[in-house]
Motif scaffolding. Structure first.
Motif, short mmCIF file in Angstrom:
data_model
loop_
_atom_site.label_atom_id
_atom_site.label_comp_id
_atom_site.label_asym_id
_atom_site.label_seq_id
_atom_site.Cartn_x
_atom_site.Cartn_y
_atom_site.Cartn_z
N LYS A 71 38.54 33.48 34.50
CA LYS A 71 40.29 34.41 35.46
C LYS A 71 40.55 35.62 35.18
O LYS A 71 41.92 35.93 35.11
N ALA A 72 39.22 36.33 34.11
CA ALA A 72 39.91 37.58 33.69
C ALA A 72 39.96 38.56 35.49
O ALA A 72 40.27 39.64 35.10
N PRO A 78 46.12 37.09 43.65
CA PRO A 78 46.56 36.49 42.52
C PRO A 78 47.91 35.70 43.16
O PRO A 78 48.42 36.53 44.46
N CYS A 137 54.25 44.17 32.04
CA CYS A 137 52.76 43.01 31.56
C CYS A 137 53.25 42.12 29.59
O CYS A 137 53.22 40.88 29.69
N GLU A 168 50.01 39.15 30.37
CA GLU A 168 48.90 39.92 30.43
C GLU A 168 48.01 38.36 31.40
O GLU A 168 47.35 39.02 32.43
N ASP A 169 47.68 37.39 31.41
CA ASP A 169 47.49 36.36 31.89
C ASP A 169 47.76 36.52 33.36
O ASP A 169 47.16 35.47 34.62
N SER A 227 49.41 39.02 34.50
CA SER A 227 49.41 40.33 34.99
C SER A 227 48.20 40.89 35.98
O SER A 227 46.87 40.38 35.08
N TYR A 228 48.09 41.10 37.29
CA TYR A 228 46.43 41.81 37.45
C TYR A 228 46.72 43.19 38.21
O TYR A 228 48.27 43.52 38.99
N TYR A 238 40.08 41.84 41.77
CA TYR A 238 41.95 41.34 40.93
C TYR A 238 41.42 41.34 39.81
O TYR A 238 40.77 40.21 39.47
N HIS A 239 41.45 42.57 38.58
CA HIS A 239 41.37 42.31 36.96
C HIS A 239 42.55 42.11 36.69
O HIS A 239 43.75 42.88 36.64
N ARG A 240 42.63 41.04 35.41
CA ARG A 240 43.78 40.95 34.51
C ARG A 240 43.73 42.45 34.26
O ARG A 240 42.93 42.87 33.91
N ASP A 245 44.90 43.63 30.92
CA ASP A 245 44.99 43.93 30.20
C ASP A 245 44.98 45.41 29.96
O ASP A 245 45.11 46.27 30.29
#
Length: 237
Positions: free
Chosen positions: A62-63, A69, A150, A155-156, A158-159, A201-203, A205
């Motif tokens: 789920k990165a 989301p 974040c 972070e997990d 947040s996208y 949609y990217h995490r 990080d």
């Protein structure tokens, strides 16, 4: 596919997984780009195969999400559970099973425009004195904001939306302009991912936060941020 071809394909996949599957996933988790991973492998693997493995791993962890989301509900969407299983030779292994949370509620987003947030944070200084390295102007405000949100959400949860594949298809010149403002490794990372022709949609990080900051300060980011714990959706459109 003939039986012979099926067997050869299955054997090739098994050999690839045994030789470097774990290494590819490990290096991806450490933040290596596809090109860097390909260069680091002790057992050579084609770039496109490494690219495919990295993308599948990012979807699995789920990165990267293919749907917006929170589309399935609130932050606590799944309950992980490990089940002990035995194969026909008696070898034991654990399998991850995710049970859907029946009580989850749909997110009711608090929608905001980042320009409004930017004006408020700029007015009160946005805590710029704690940023390292020092930043000023637009990049300082958005960097401080992303870091704060974040930390608050994790972070997990947040996208950011990533329209890169659609942009490269519909507006190649704008896509090239966006890529040019990025640092070499940032550009290499994005171009190494197998984006489908849709918004993904990217995490958020550290690397993606830096990419969003870089794009935004150069007027090249038009997307949306999602913070699932606080149920906030922040638009740059």
């Amino acid at each position: 596919m003939s039986e012979q071809n099926y067997f050869e394909n299955a054997l090739a996949n098994f050999t690839h997984e045994a030789a470097c599957g774990g290494a590819i996933r490990h290096l991806a988790d450490l933040g290596y780009t596809v090109s860097q991973i390909t260069e680091q492998l002790a057992f050579p693997a084609p770039y496109e195969k490494v690219r495919q493995d990295v993308w599948e791993h990012m979807l699995h962890t789920k990165a990267v999400l293919l749907e917006e989301p929170g589309a399935g509900g609130g932050a606590a969407q799944e309950k992980p559970n490990y089940v002990l299983e035995y194969n026909r030779y008696g070898k034991a292994s654990f399998r991850l099973v995710t049970a859907q949370n029946e009580n989850r509620k749909p997110i009711i987003w608090k929608e905001r425009r980042f320009e409004e947030i930017e004006m408020r944070q700029a007015a009160r200084g946005a805590g710029l004195d704690v940023l390292k390295p020092p930043l000023t102007g637009k990049n300082a405000v958005i960097a401080a904001y992303l870091r704060e949100k974040c930390m608050e959400n994790g972070e997990d949860l947040s996208y950011c939306s990533c329209p890169f594949a659609l942009q490269s298809l519909k507006n190649p010149s704008a896509f090239q302009s966006a890529m040019r403002v990025l640092e070499e490794r940032q550009r290499e990372y994005l171009l190494g991912l197998s984006w489908p022709e849709k918004i993904c949609y990217h995490r958020l990080d550290r690397r993606m936060r830096d990419i969003v900051v870089r794009l935004y300060e150069n007027g090249q980011y038009e997307g949306t941020l999602y913070f699932l714990k606080t149920e906030e959706k922040v638009s740059f459109l």
